[in-house]
Design a protein around this motif. Structure first.
Motif, PDB file in Angstrom:
ATOM      1  N   LYS A 190      49.160  34.722  33.584  1.00 39.48           N
ATOM      2  CA  LYS A 190      48.566  36.050  33.762  1.00 39.48           C
ATOM      3  C   LYS A 190      48.493  36.773  32.427  1.00 39.48           C
ATOM      4  O   LYS A 190      47.488  37.365  32.071  1.00 39.48           O
ATOM      5  CB  LYS A 190      49.468  36.878  34.694  1.00 39.48           C
ATOM      6  N   LYS A 191      49.607  36.695  31.711  1.00 41.23           N
ATOM      7  CA  LYS A 191      49.682  37.411  30.438  1.00 41.23           C
ATOM      8  C   LYS A 191      48.658  36.831  29.442  1.00 41.23           C
ATOM      9  O   LYS A 191      47.954  37.573  28.768  1.00 41.23           O
ATOM     10  CB  LYS A 191      51.104  37.286  29.879  1.00 41.23           C
ATOM     11  N   GLN A 196      38.815  37.890  36.967  1.00 40.20           N
ATOM     12  CA  GLN A 196      39.159  38.943  36.003  1.00 40.20           C
ATOM     13  C   GLN A 196      38.764  38.564  34.583  1.00 40.20           C
ATOM     14  O   GLN A 196      38.250  39.375  33.828  1.00 40.20           O
ATOM     15  CB  GLN A 196      40.669  39.195  36.021  1.00 40.20           C
ATOM     16  N   ALA A 197      39.055  37.299  34.232  1.00 40.24           N
ATOM     17  CA  ALA A 197      38.895  36.885  32.845  1.00 40.24           C
ATOM     18  C   ALA A 197      37.589  36.163  32.576  1.00 40.24           C
ATOM     19  O   ALA A 197      37.262  35.887  31.425  1.00 40.24           O
ATOM     20  CB  ALA A 197      40.056  35.985  32.449  1.00 40.24           C
ATOM     21  N   VAL A 220      43.144  32.959  26.823  1.00 36.13           N
ATOM     22  CA  VAL A 220      42.450  31.858  27.501  1.00 36.13           C
ATOM     23  C   VAL A 220      40.971  32.170  27.463  1.00 36.13           C
ATOM     24  O   VAL A 220      40.529  33.185  27.983  1.00 36.13           O
ATOM     25  CB  VAL A 220      42.925  31.725  28.960  1.00 36.13           C
ATOM     26  N   THR A 221      40.226  31.320  26.817  1.00 33.96           N
ATOM     27  CA  THR A 221      38.791  31.559  26.719  1.00 33.96           C
ATOM     28  C   THR A 221      38.040  30.433  27.391  1.00 33.96           C
ATOM     29  O   THR A 221      38.581  29.350  27.610  1.00 33.96           O
ATOM     30  CB  THR A 221      38.350  31.630  25.247  1.00 33.96           C
ATOM     31  N   LEU A 266      45.785  33.613  43.485  1.00 36.00           N
ATOM     32  CA  LEU A 266      46.042  34.169  42.158  1.00 36.00           C
ATOM     33  C   LEU A 266      45.104  33.550  41.111  1.00 36.00           C
ATOM     34  O   LEU A 266      44.551  34.250  40.262  1.00 36.00           O
ATOM     35  CB  LEU A 266      47.505  33.895  41.788  1.00 36.00           C
ATOM     36  N   ALA A 267      44.936  32.232  41.193  1.00 35.26           N
ATOM     37  CA  ALA A 267      44.088  31.545  40.211  1.00 35.26           C
ATOM     38  C   ALA A 267      42.655  32.058  40.277  1.00 35.26           C
ATOM     39  O   ALA A 267      42.024  32.320  39.238  1.00 35.26           O
ATOM     40  CB  ALA A 267      44.123  30.040  40.459  1.00 35.26           C
ATOM     41  N   TYR A 268      42.118  32.223  41.495  1.00 36.45           N
ATOM     42  CA  TYR A 268      40.744  32.702  41.626  1.00 36.45           C
ATOM     43  C   TYR A 268      40.623  34.151  41.166  1.00 36.45           C
ATOM     44  O   TYR A 268      39.637  34.547  40.549  1.00 36.45           O
ATOM     45  CB  TYR A 268      40.248  32.543  43.072  1.00 36.45           C
TER      46      TYR A 268
END
Lengths: 184, 639
Positions: free
Chosen positions: B510-511, B488-489, B518-519, B481-483
């Protein structure tokens, strides 16, 4: 309603300004502590968890961006996660320390539903509610968050928070009434 | 949303804006008058006296700009002298009083709290009776009555009662059961010594963890004894004297006098009269119609099991009856029933076991394939590969098992104490000793670990990087999930893991990622994951995995803050090692509490501290490390 935290204070705190950090702490601590107390039912644990919330806030503050979610809601998200982790770790106990000490049978009929509510009775009653109803009632009326802030903290829509608010208060009222009737 | 929800909120808002409650209530439409009590209740909660943090806690908080109250000024030397004299007399009197008070308090403490010798009875249902140690005068009990050592408790059909002990532990006595409370003592630090003899029936126990405290919680039966230090378990005694012990959380040692076994979460054992306990096995529960009952095989809800001589049966059970079957899944995958009961309602089936494989929607748990489907399966906790879980399931028409709920039975990592266990400093081995590679690979299991390899291929990163996260106690599901979120971001994966460490749930992360909260930060906050060496099959000694950098002059580093750091200096003095050595561990991400614990364990066990840190880095919890470093003596069978 709690006073909204100034975004400049947050930015300054994120850069390590100790007076801004102090202000954040002073402003948010009572509400957070109360939320955690009613969530975990233990004063000492609530104190420790409140400290932990601020420690985590300090670590993550640098990355916090005030976009879309209020700072208070973000802080309460952290608090709620910590409370969940704490309760998970205590699952062996299957109950909360205060709960057994404050059953209305022990206290006598010294409270009335809409007056003289004390924190112990409230803890006992709140722990009979569903988790979501309890969170909404505590965040709204103990911590003083607005409907919008509660919705952000719990990842819910404002409408569902309003519904949970009414159902939670109704359930609480019935619970307190039934205890009162038993004791009279 | 209903009209009522909105109406209530509008009225609450008016009160929040300062409008008097009576005025707001007067505006309520007659058809919604019932909302008045909710508004009053909300106001009552707002106005209630809520707790505040204690002063001691407030004092712990650093860096606040309080204006301290100025000390009272004294005018004139005479007044100062008078006050000094007075304060001297008061001080002496206070000292005498303090000594007396402390002596009384010590005596009181030693005697232990009065209420610790009593168990409160709650949830009394049906026929529950109590009798003295040597009396057959069974009297009905009432709610909140207490039970003392020597007293007996008996429950009838459809009855039950719960005993609440001083430390918060609870024992529930089920229907048709009898117990004697043999011993009950306690101390002021909320530790109890409790021994219960179970004559018949079933009991369920929720024991508050005792930690290092000198507590005792024993449940004796004619077949064996359960000894625990904080867990949830149950004991069922069958008419023939056989006992079944099941553990929901924690660990329980079962000793029959002929042998001992240690049960972990999800496991069960049966003890027949005058026998050693059977090997621990995972549990299963079936609730449904009895479809087949041949000599070789019985079947409920298309799940087969064996009934043996030791299975407790309530007489003949005709096919088609609704039954409740509890039993154990043996190492070969076969199921053996310990008890069958006829019940009136069917329910969910469940079993416990270890998650052995996750292949998309198909999980293999204890050798059994279970389908995990979105919208159908609920998760309790964060079960992952290798975790012990309880599965509630339904058998589908085509014979597949659909998981309705998967609950992780894994224990939370025990908190690390910040109090020193051993205070005498002794020489500690320098953190440059070789480390056994097996310690490091313990967390990885097979090498290469197939799921780790798969994730490495999927995300195009080194296998060691994936296993580094795994060895930091992130599950493969979390790593995946983290990867994925990182891709994605466009945010470094370290930052995602850092958010998780900060206490946020994956849903929130996730949200936050998707909402752009989260940048990318130029410098990741956390350090690189631990990279493990490949498993070495030959017995060779490899280079140490953990080698703290020790410099002659510690530079001012962001990881240390103050230089010298006071806690670092304190620990260095306590354990007789250099300040740099302590701070090098700190800069590797170990907390001072952990460092303290590691050095104290090193002193106690003689194991080099570097090896202890390597164990921790390999993913072991401090509880496990402690256990491994202090092995219990092997028990021998009693003659």
């Amino acid at each position: 309603m709690i006073e909204a935290v100034n975004s400049e204070t947050i930015t300054r705190a994120g850069k390590g300004d100790t007076s801004a950090l102090s202000r954040l702490y002073e402003q948010c601590r009572p509400g957070l502590f109360r939320f955690l107390f009613y969530r975990v039912g233990d004063l000492h644990a609530a104190e420790d968890l409140t400290s932990e919330v601020f420690l985590r806030m300090l670590r993550a503050l640098e990355r916090y961006r005030p976009q879309g979610i209020a700072f208070e809601a973000w802080l309460y998200q952290i608090a709620r996660n910590l409370a969940i982790d704490y309760q998970r770790s205590l699952r062996n106990r299957n109950h909360l320390p205060l709960e057994e000490a404050v059953l209305p049978g022990d206290e006598g009929a010294e409270y009335v539903v809409d007056r003289h509510l004390n924190s112990q009775v409230l803890v006992s009653a709140l722990h009979k509610l569903g988790e979501e109803q309890r969170d909404v009632v505590v965040l709204r009326f103990v911590s003083g968050l607005s409907i919008t802030q509660v919705a952000q903290a719990l990842h819910k829509t404002e409408d569902s928070v309003k519904a949970l608010q009414r159902r939670g208060l109704s359930a609480l009222r019935e619970l307190l009434k039934s205890w009162e009737d038993e004791d009279v | 949303m209903s009209e009522k929800d909105d109406l209530l909120q509008r009225h609450l808002e008016q009160i929040e804006q300062g409008k008097p409650v009576d005025e707001v209530l007067a505006q309520l439409p007659a058809e919604h008058a019932e909302l008045a009590s909710l508004i009053k209740l909300a106001t009552g909660i707002r106005q209630a006296r809520h707790p505040l943090p204690q002063k001691a806690f407030q004092a712990r908080v650093p860096a606040r700009n309080h204006n301290h109250r100025a000390a009272p000024r004294l005018n004139g030397n005479g007044r100062v002298r008078g006050l000094l004299l007075l304060s001297g007399v008061v001080g002496a009197a206070a000292m005498v009083f303090l000594v007396i008070f402390l002596a009384a308090a010590a005596a009181f403490w030693y005697a232990g709290p009065h209420q610790a010798g009593m168990a409160k009875l709650i949830d009394v249902q049906g026929q529950v009776r109590m009798a003295g140690a040597s009396s057959d005068d069974w009297r009905p009990v009432a709610e909140t009555q207490t039970l003392r050592a020597g007293q007996r408790l008996r429950t009838g059909a459809d009855s039950g009662v719960t005993l609440v002990f001083y430390d918060g532990s609870r024992a529930t006595v089920a229907a048709n059961s009898e117990v004697t409370l043999q011993r009950l003592q306690g101390t002021w630090n909320r530790t109890i010594k409790m021994e219960m003899l179970q004559h018949s029936g079933a009991t369920f126990h929720s024991v508050v963890p005792m930690g290092k405290r000198d507590g005792l919680y024993l449940v004796h039966t004619s077949s064996g004894t359960a000894r625990v230090h904080g867990t949830v378990f149950s004991v069922t005694l069958q008419p023939d004297g056989a006992a079944r012990f099941t553990v929901e959380r924690g660990q329980v040692e079962v000793d029959s006098g002929k042998g001992q076994v240690m049960l972990s979460a999800g496991q069960a054992t049966a003890v027949l009269s005058d026998s050693a306990p059977l090997a621990p096995a995972y549990q299963f529960v079936l609730r449904g119609q009895l479809e087949r009952s041949s000599a070789e095989e019985w079947q409920v809800d298309r799940v087969s099991f064996r009934v043996t001589e030791s299975t407790s049966l309530p007489g003949d059970i005709p096919s088609g009856s609704t039954v409740l079957v509890t039993g154990r899944t043996l190492a070969d995958g076969s199921r053996v029933a310990d008890q069958l009961l006829q019940v009136t309602e069917d329910g969910e089936n469940e079993f416990t076991g270890i998650v052995e494989n996750i292949d998309g929607d198909l999980w293999t748990i204890n050798g059994q394939g279970v389908w995990v489907l979105e919208g159908e399966t609920e998760f309790e906790g964060e079960p992952g590969l290798g975790d012990t879980v309880r599965v509630k399931y339904r058998v589908l028409e085509d014979g597949r098992w659909l998981a309705l709920e998967i609950e992780s039975l894994e224990e939370e990592e025990p908190p690390v104490t910040t109090e020193p266990v051993v205070t005498e400093p002794v020489g500690t081995v320098s953190p440059t000793l070789p480390v056994s590679p097996t310690l490091v690979t313990d967390c990885t299991g097979a090498n290469p670990q197939p799921t780790g390899q798969k994730l490495a291929n999927r995300y195009g990163v080194p296998y060691e990087e994936i296993m580094g996260w795994f060895c930091q106690k992130f599950g493969f599901g979390e790593i995946d999930l983290a990867y994925e979120l990182s891709l994605q971001a466009g945010v470094p994966v370290e930052q995602i893991f850092d958010l998780r460490r900060s206490g946020l749930g994956w849903g929130e992360i996730k949200k936050m990622v998707r909402d752009g909260l989260v940048t990318t930060t130029p410098t990741p906050v956390i350090t690189e994951p631990v990279v493990t060496e490949p498993v070495v099959t030959e017995p060779v000694v490899t280079e140490p995995v953990v080698t703290p950098v020790v410099t002659e002059q510690p530079p001012v580093d962001p990881c240390t803050g103050a230089n010298p750091h006071p806690t670092g200096s304190k620990l260095a003095a306590r354990y007789g090692v250099s300040y740099n050595e302590i701070m090098s561990w700190f800069c590797q991400g170990f907390g001072f509490g952990e460092i303290d614990l590691a050095y104290s364990l090193s002193q106690q066990s003689g194991v080099p501290v570097v090896q202890i840190f390597a164990m921790r880095q390999s993913g072991m919890g401090w509880g496990e490390i402690k256990q491994q470093l202090s092995p219990k003596p092997v028990k021998t069978k009693k003659p």
